[in-house]
Design a protein around this motif. Structure first.
Motif, short mmCIF file in Angstrom:
data_model
loop_
_atom_site.label_atom_id
_atom_site.label_comp_id
_atom_site.label_asym_id
_atom_site.label_seq_id
_atom_site.Cartn_x
_atom_site.Cartn_y
_atom_site.Cartn_z
N THR A 99 3.00 56.81 41.67
CA THR A 99 1.91 56.24 41.98
C THR A 99 1.35 55.71 40.48
OG1 THR A 99 0.71 58.27 41.27
CG2 THR A 99 0.87 57.83 43.39
N THR A 100 0.45 54.61 40.49
CA THR A 100 0.02 54.33 39.03
C THR A 100 -1.35 53.76 39.34
OG1 THR A 100 0.37 52.55 37.29
CG2 THR A 100 0.65 51.61 39.61
N SER A 101 -1.88 53.33 38.48
CA SER A 101 -3.36 53.29 38.47
C SER A 101 -3.69 51.77 38.80
CB SER A 101 -4.17 53.61 37.37
OG SER A 101 -3.89 53.08 36.34
N PRO A 102 -4.82 51.05 39.20
CA PRO A 102 -5.09 49.74 39.42
C PRO A 102 -5.32 49.14 37.96
CG PRO A 102 -6.61 50.90 40.80
CD PRO A 102 -5.79 52.02 40.16
N ARG A 103 -5.59 49.93 36.96
CA ARG A 103 -5.63 49.47 35.52
C ARG A 103 -4.46 49.08 34.97
NH1 ARG A 103 -5.35 53.02 31.71
NH2 ARG A 103 -5.58 54.66 33.48
N VAL A 104 -3.33 49.80 35.21
CA VAL A 104 -2.15 49.56 34.90
C VAL A 104 -1.24 48.12 35.30
CG1 VAL A 104 0.44 50.02 35.10
CG2 VAL A 104 -1.22 51.70 34.47
N LEU A 105 -1.89 47.96 36.85
CA LEU A 105 -1.50 46.69 37.41
C LEU A 105 -2.21 45.64 36.67
CD1 LEU A 105 0.21 45.14 39.55
CD2 LEU A 105 -1.83 45.66 41.09
N ALA A 106 -3.57 45.69 36.46
CA ALA A 106 -4.39 44.86 35.92
C ALA A 106 -4.02 44.23 34.61
CB ALA A 106 -5.97 45.20 35.91
N ARG A 107 -3.41 45.08 33.83
CA ARG A 107 -3.05 45.11 32.31
C ARG A 107 -1.61 44.21 32.64
NH1 ARG A 107 -1.70 49.64 28.14
NH2 ARG A 107 0.13 48.24 27.01
N LEU A 108 -0.84 44.70 33.71
CA LEU A 108 0.42 43.89 33.63
C LEU A 108 0.07 42.44 34.04
CD1 LEU A 108 2.72 46.57 35.66
CD2 LEU A 108 3.21 45.58 33.11
N VAL A 109 -0.62 42.18 34.87
CA VAL A 109 -0.96 40.85 35.40
C VAL A 109 -1.71 40.08 34.35
CG1 VAL A 109 -2.54 39.61 37.04
CG2 VAL A 109 -1.29 41.53 37.74
N GLY A 110 -2.60 40.79 33.70
CA GLY A 110 -3.26 40.04 32.47
C GLY A 110 -2.18 39.46 31.42
N THR A 111 -1.26 40.40 31.13
CA THR A 111 -0.21 40.10 30.14
C THR A 111 0.67 38.93 30.51
OG1 THR A 111 -0.14 42.33 29.38
CG2 THR A 111 1.49 40.91 28.80
N ARG A 112 1.02 39.03 31.83
CA ARG A 112 1.61 37.84 32.51
C ARG A 112 0.85 36.50 32.47
NH1 ARG A 112 6.45 37.86 35.63
NH2 ARG A 112 6.81 40.06 34.68
N VAL A 113 -0.36 36.53 32.94
CA VAL A 113 -0.94 35.42 32.77
C VAL A 113 -1.50 34.81 31.39
CG1 VAL A 113 -3.25 34.51 33.43
CG2 VAL A 113 -2.25 36.03 35.12
N ARG A 114 -1.46 35.74 30.58
CA ARG A 114 -2.09 35.00 29.18
C ARG A 114 -0.90 34.72 28.39
NH1 ARG A 114 -4.37 40.54 29.18
NH2 ARG A 114 -6.60 40.12 29.86
N ALA A 115 0.40 34.85 29.13
CA ALA A 115 1.72 34.55 28.46
C ALA A 115 1.61 33.22 28.54
CB ALA A 115 2.79 35.04 29.03
N SER A 116 0.95 32.30 29.39
CA SER A 116 0.98 30.93 29.44
C SER A 116 0.14 30.13 28.52
CB SER A 116 0.21 30.61 30.73
OG SER A 116 0.20 29.27 30.77
N ASP A 117 0.85 29.07 27.88
CA ASP A 117 0.19 28.45 26.61
C ASP A 117 -1.10 27.97 27.06
OD1 ASP A 117 2.18 29.27 25.06
OD2 ASP A 117 3.46 27.58 25.16
N ASP A 118 -1.24 27.54 28.26
CA ASP A 118 -2.36 26.77 28.71
C ASP A 118 -3.54 27.47 29.02
OD1 ASP A 118 -1.15 24.15 28.50
OD2 ASP A 118 -0.25 24.92 30.58
N VAL A 119 -3.53 29.08 28.85
CA VAL A 119 -4.73 29.93 29.17
C VAL A 119 -4.97 30.54 27.89
CG1 VAL A 119 -4.78 32.01 30.07
CG2 VAL A 119 -3.67 30.64 31.53
N LEU A 120 -6.48 30.29 27.67
CA LEU A 120 -7.07 30.93 26.50
C LEU A 120 -7.22 32.36 26.44
CD1 LEU A 120 -8.55 30.44 23.86
CD2 LEU A 120 -10.42 29.84 25.29
N SER A 121 -7.78 32.69 27.77
CA SER A 121 -8.00 34.25 27.90
C SER A 121 -8.11 34.54 29.67
CB SER A 121 -9.39 34.62 27.38
OG SER A 121 -10.49 33.96 27.81
N ALA A 122 -8.17 35.82 29.94
CA ALA A 122 -8.00 36.13 31.31
C ALA A 122 -8.56 37.35 31.69
CB ALA A 122 -6.63 35.90 31.85
N SER A 123 -9.47 37.51 32.86
CA SER A 123 -9.84 38.67 33.02
C SER A 123 -9.23 39.03 34.41
CB SER A 123 -11.44 38.80 33.07
OG SER A 123 -11.99 38.10 34.03
N VAL A 124 -8.62 40.40 34.61
CA VAL A 124 -8.13 40.60 35.87
C VAL A 124 -8.64 42.29 36.52
CG1 VAL A 124 -5.94 41.37 36.75
CG2 VAL A 124 -6.06 39.93 34.71
#
Lengths: 179, 221
Positions: A99-124
């Protein structure tokens, strides 16, 4: 809510035990000491006189009944929402639960989204059923940025051995100003 | 105390046997301390209060008749019934009070009791038993899990009963960890070794995955 239930459960147990002990003490005291005036620990004769003077349609009874109903509803809601919001993952064997927590998934998704040069910030926000991303992009970001981000998140979700793949919702807000 | 967990890797090569459904259930319940009992008792008490409150409110608003609504709370009819059989109602009150007190105290004791950490007893021969403490077994598993690539930190502990122990492992992964590979290695290397070292044919495992906090980068190089 799980923390609230952790505190609430022993308190309810104490209340029930106290009521039970008081009932036993008062009934036994009234039985073996009939000459005793009033209650031993609880002034139940006075309470009895007050209750005898009240009728069911009294405003005090009505208010107390509504209060008791609201407390009951709150207890039910606290108990029902005290579930663990875990995400289950596919385990290598049946005697293993991962198992894992939704918080972990949100952090992984946030890291992946923010890796884009065109993204300034993201909330997940993430749950077992849905991953919602709100990304803030530079105003010169390409038009297909939303689709790119959806693909990136989908790619991440396929990399993770989740038992249930959540739906992905991405919204992009453009930020005014120069990069 | 240290536990040698370097032997017994050959068990990992054995073909996977079908898992007993009870072992599967134990692995699911090892995920976290169960709050199921507390939840359902709280729901029960809440429903009783809710139904009582709604019932009295309806009675008070005259839904069951205005005559009933205007009767006193301590109804003389009920008082006469109780007064006619004092021994019976005293006994009912005492038994009810004792049951309520025992139930309440049992609930409190179960709620505040720490989660058991069972030791594992190994058979060391005819007149020898070897007891592996829960802490030692957990530390051994955690230290081996920390050597896996992608795992920054690990914590493990035995849970359940001494007769049916289970293992709860928490892994803090690096952001770039390959989750599938970590789980496969944990299963094939760490847990197979743990089962062999603890001489347990079935050791249900619950794994909790967390992400390691990123190290703060210094503002000044």
């Amino acid at each position: 809510m799980r923390a609230v239930l952790r505190v609430l459960a022993p308190l309810l147990g104490i209340v029930l035990a106290t009521v039970g002990v008081l009932v036993v003490i008062e009934v036994v005291a009234a039985w073996v000491l009939p000459e005793q005036e009033g209650g031993l620990l609880v002034p139940w004769p006075e309470w009895g006189m007050v209750l005898a003077g009240l009728s069911w349609n009294d405003i005090l009874v009505r208010g107390t009944a509504i209060g008791v109903g609201v407390v009951g509803l709150l207890l039910v809601l606290v108990a029902l929402t005290a579930r663990r919001a875990d995400l289950r993952l596919v385990a290598p064997s049946d005697d293993m639960t991962v198992t894992t927590s939704p918080r972990v998934l949100a952090r992984l998704v946030g890291t992946r989204v923010r890796a884009s040069d065109d993204v300034l910030s993201a909330s997940v926000t993430a749950s077992e059923r849905r991953v919602a991303v709100t990304a803030q992009a530079w105003d010169d970001a390409p038009d297909e940025l939303r689709e790119t981000l959806v693909d990136r998140v989908q790619e991440l979700l396929t990399e993770l051995p989740l038992r249930r793949t959540p739906r992905v919702a991405v919204s992009v807000q453009e930020r005014e100003g120069v990069r | 105390m240290t536990v040698d967990m370097s032997k017994g890797g050959d068990r990992a090569a054995e073909p996977a046997a079908p898992v007993d459904p009870r072992v599967r259930r134990r692995s699911r319940s090892a995920v976290a301390r169960s709050a199921g009992g507390d939840r359902w008792l709280t729901v029960l008490i809440g429903l009783v209060l809710l139904l009582a409150g709604v019932g009295v409110a309806l009675l008070s608003y005259g839904v069951f008749g205005t005559g009933r609504a205007s009767r006193p709370l301590l109804d003389p009819i009920m008082l006469d019934i109780v007064a006619a059989e004092p021994l019976l109602w005293r006994s009912v009150a005492i038994v009810g009070g004792v049951l309520l007190a025992v139930f309440g105290l049992t609930w409190v004791a179960r709620s505040v009791r720490p989660e058991p950490r069972p030791d594992v007893v190994l058979n060391g021969g005819a007149d020898t038993t070897i007891r592996v403490s829960s802490a030692a077994a957990g530390e051994a598993v955690a230290s081996q899990a920390e050597t896996l690539p992608g795992v920054a930190r690990a914590r493990a502990r035995l849970v359940g009963s001494a007769a049916a122990p289970a293992l709860r492992v928490t892994l803090w992964l690096a952001d770039d960890a390959d989750v599938r590979a970590v789980l496969a290695q944990l299963h094939d290397e760490v847990l197979a070794t743990a089962r062999a070292a603890l001489d347990l044919r079935a050791l249900p495992v619950a794994v909790r995955l967390e992400l390691e906090r990123p190290q703060p980068t210094p503002r000044v190089a």
